[in-house]
Scaffold this motif. Structure first.
Motif: not given
Length: 334
Positions: A78-83, A88-90
């Motif tokens: 799971l990507i957990l990011t501030g972006r 970025d989602r792509y």
């Protein structure tokens, strides 16, 4: 359940650790991308929470490394990011991540996402053997990065060649022949074909002369795989066979006793999805045991959508040719 947190913010790691430990999870942490890969293979976590922007290795690269490894691709990332940009989602999706969350999702939303990802993993983990811990130094990790980059460049080249087939107007047999020629450069097979369920048709080529018995078994296996991936009740009896251009049936299929039956111990299959349906099934056969591997499956997954596109285009082009031919014949009798 063990969760690996990969993030270069000590404050965020502390907050996540507290949240997860209070929910009953064991937590290990890495402060950069390189350490994240090393920690993953040493600790064998059940799930990874991964930041994007990290020192030494970008989060997308870490995710791609883990998802390219057959031994670890089933582990949820799971990507957990501030972006939170569309770009970025792509790239998160393209890197193979199982989910994308922003750091505003801390709390119940994050815990729900973790539980959902672990539940999905449990469904596919039946009978899976837990891998042994591995100790990787920096050179080992960088070597794996280079391998992935080389493979991606290689796959992009093959995909580009296959897409090039689609820009040329050709009939179905010629299109399948071109696609199989390209696939033959990277995969060693003795028989290749595309089964078309709607047309009940098998377009096939052989690389070596085979017995009549092996020909019949290849047709039977192709029909069986077609039934597994489609609702069409295709049998060997109603599956018409056409051969790719340049194929001499009398030379390649031996009806006498000169060639013995060997069977097809190695058989690789890829359903060809286009416009929301399976328009064909790509089948590859080898009479050598163990001819196909996990790398074969990975290659087929990469090229499948592109082969599907060119085959579907050829199907429609073939229908147009047949309609024009019927129209021309009808006009002769008017």
């Amino acid at each position: 359940m063990k969760v690996l947190i990969a993030d270069d913010s000590p404050v965020l790691v502390t907050a996540l650790r507290k949240l997860l430990e209070q929910s009953g999870y064991e937590v290990v942490a890495a402060m950069d991308g390189l350490e994240a890969v090393q920690c993953f293979y040493q600790e064998n976590p059940d799930l990874v929470l991964l930041d994007i922007q990290m020192p030494k290795l970008h989060g997308y690269v870490v995710c791609r490394l883990l998802k390219e490894d057959p031994a670890s691709r089933h582990i949820p990332v799971l990507i957990l990011t501030g972006r939170d940009s569309a770009e970025d989602r792509y790239w998160g999706n393209r890197s193979g991540a199982d989910g994308y969350l922003t750091k505003e999702s801390m709390g119940d939303e994050l815990l729900d996402a973790i539980q959902s990802a672990l539940a999905s993993r449990a469904l596919s983990d039946m009978g899976r053997v837990e891998p042994l811990p591995q100790s990787l130094d920096e050179s080992d990790v960088l070597s794996r990065v280079c391998e992935v980059l080389d493979r991606k460049l290689f796959e992009a080249t093959i995909v580009n060649d296959i897409v090039g087939v689609g820009v040329r107007a050709m009939d179905l047999e010629a299109t399948v022949a071109e696609a199989l020629n390209i696939i033959r450069r990277i995969l060693d097979f003795e028989a290749g074909a595309v089964v078309l369920p709607n047309e009940r048709r098998l377009v096939v080529r052989f690389e070596k002369a085979i017995s009549e018995g092996d020909f019949d078994e290849f047709r039977s296996l192709s029909a069986l795989r077609c039934r597994q991936f489609t609702t069409a009740d295709v049998t060997i009896d109603d599956l018409s066979v056409s051969f790719t251009p340049g194929f001499d049936e009398s030379e390649m299929i031996d009806s006498a006793s000169g060639i013995e039956d060997k069977g097809w111990p190695s058989f690789a299959v890829a359903p060809l999805w286009s416009r929301g349906e399976v328009v064909g099934v790509l089948v590859l056969g080898s009479r050598r045991e163990g001819a196909f591997s996990d790398a074969t499956d990975r290659t087929l997954r990469t090229i499948e959508p592109h082969v599907a596109s060119v085959v579907d285009s050829a199907r429609h082009y073939q229908k147009l040719l047949e309609q024009e031919a019927r129209s021309s014949l009808s006009s002769l009798f008017e």
